[in-house]
Write a protein that holds these residues in place. Sequence first.
Motif, PDB file in Angstrom:
ATOM      1  N   UNK A 294       0.771  -1.239   0.000  1.00 41.24           N
ATOM      2  CA  UNK A 294       0.000   0.000   0.000  1.00 41.24           C
ATOM      3  C   UNK A 294       0.802   1.289   0.000  1.00 41.24           C
ATOM      4  N   UNK A 295       2.076   1.226  -0.342  1.00 45.03           N
ATOM      5  CA  UNK A 295       2.921   2.426  -0.298  1.00 45.03           C
ATOM      6  C   UNK A 295       3.040   3.081  -1.679  1.00 45.03           C
ATOM      7  N   UNK A 296       3.406   4.397  -1.672  1.00 40.43           N
ATOM      8  CA  UNK A 296       3.629   5.087  -2.939  1.00 40.43           C
ATOM      9  C   UNK A 296       4.764   4.387  -3.692  1.00 40.43           C
ATOM     10  N   UNK A 297       4.539   4.009  -4.963  1.00 38.71           N
ATOM     11  CA  UNK A 297       5.596   3.305  -5.695  1.00 38.71           C
ATOM     12  C   UNK A 297       6.843   4.190  -5.843  1.00 38.71           C
TER      13      UNK A 297
ATOM     14  N   UNK B  76       0.671  -4.204  -6.008  1.00 38.58           N
ATOM     15  CA  UNK B  76       0.972  -4.292  -4.585  1.00 38.58           C
ATOM     16  C   UNK B  76      -0.139  -4.969  -3.824  1.00 38.58           C
TER      17      UNK B  76
ATOM     18  N   UNK C 235      -2.387  -4.979   0.245  1.00 35.19           N
ATOM     19  CA  UNK C 235      -3.035  -4.110   1.231  1.00 35.19           C
ATOM     20  C   UNK C 235      -2.001  -3.547   2.219  1.00 35.19           C
ATOM     21  N   UNK C 236      -2.312  -2.406   2.775  1.00 39.62           N
ATOM     22  CA  UNK C 236      -1.470  -1.850   3.837  1.00 39.62           C
ATOM     23  C   UNK C 236      -1.336  -2.905   4.953  1.00 39.62           C
TER      24      UNK C 236
END
Lengths: 115, 426
Positions: free
Chosen positions: B312-315, B332, B334-335
Amino acid sequence: MNLRIETLAQATCVIPEGRLDFDAAPGFQETLERTLGGKPAALIIDGAALEYVSSAGLRAMLLAARAAQRAGVPFALCALQPAVREVFDLSGFSRIIAVHPDRATALAHAQPGRA
Amino acid sequence: MDHSSLSSRARTARARLTVPPVLRSVRQLIELVAAKVRGFAQLLIEGRGPYARAFENLIVVLIIFSVASIGVESIPGLPGWVMRALHVAEIIVVAIFTFEYLLRIIAARNKLAFIFSYQGLIDLVAIAPFYAGGFDTRWVRALRLLRLLRVLKLQTHYLEKVVEERTRELADKNAALEKAQAQLKAELEVARSLQLAILPSAFPARPGCQGAARMIPATTMGGDFYDYIELPDGQIGLVIADVSGHGVPAAFFMAVARTNLRELAVRHTDPGECLAQTNDALCAQNPLDLFVTVFYCILDPKTGVLRYANGGHNPPYVRRAAGPIESLNGAGGLVLGAMTGVGYPTHTMQLLRGDQLVLYTDGVTEAFNPTEELYGVQRLVDEVHMHGSGTPAALVERICQSITNFAGTAPQSDDITLTVLTWGAP
């Protein structure tokens, strides 16, 4: 952020307007909890006027989704703006919370027994 | 034994002889009664209790009544019984005023000073004409109105005292609050420096590999972190993460997430598997329902092979040595911390010599300027494009400077974290 609530026969719609950030999240969360407390047929968050969601806003959505699941109330998001939709896709939230393109679709899916 | 004490004893003996016992006890009785009366007078005149207030209110009512009755008396052709009733009332009023006047004298510490004070004289003027009698005293009696001024004055004085007292209490409470707040602030400062201290200060030394990072915490405690993990087979794990929310809860969750990830990274050498395990571990110890976005990659410094998974992070971006900028946007998951049992796909990318990897948190792209405009992805990409040929430390510095310039006077609402890695640099 401003919050509007519309009560329809098939669902209660919460309409957040503006930025759902760290400061706005607690009020938003409280509104969702109170709405769920009123045992709506379904809970739909209409994101047409939602400009921004921070991680605290996502957390409020996640908590509401869990509470709705426990209460057996169908829960969905709809009409997200592209930037907000991207946040939901990126964080993986759109995989665990139903996201519909518009309110009509969300209402059609929000029949009891169809979470 | 000296001469003076002898003579004083002789004087006492003489006094005992001259005052008969009966008189002595009468004097004691008088003294006792006088003390009681004085106590009573002080209770009514100077006291703050309900009796004193009731007495004061009674006097105010009587003053107003007596002044009003002067007006009524002057109405021509009043029936006789009204005149008689007013006269009786006047006698009662004067009796009470006289009683009050005497009480005031008794209660006063310096009696003469009271009698000749402005207030004492007005009190006397209020009753004296009645005793003098025989002439039209109505205008003198009207002077009783002046007595109201005294009551008002007393009340103002009392109110001033109350205000003063409350102000002092408030100041004390404020001081205590300020002290407590200063202590809390100092403790938070310590917590914040501890938080910064657990971030690695230097990139692991590997030939041909250079790394640099910076975390600028927001005004409140935040939950961003980055990490370098030295893996058993000589590979390097690189982490960038952002915990939801701010404050102490986020900081705690950050510490828990970092510890779990570090521990599990050594056991699970596949990035996706490592994130899945970390996610399950976090879900089991997450009473506040927080979550964390994590980008985790493993670089083989020998071959330049980069394997990564995204929770869940900015690529992140890769600036190719040849110029183009690519996004590490493989699908990606899930957080971490939101739901147990979810998977994270692992992707692979081959780095070429001189390629630069740029990891960041949304504090970078969501920095605001005073007109509420976002810094955005494009500004970041432009900076990487323009300054990516230098060292990682230089690029981190350039981007931070660019954000600071952009934000201007706008407050920093989120942690800003950047990590840059160059592979195969000469």
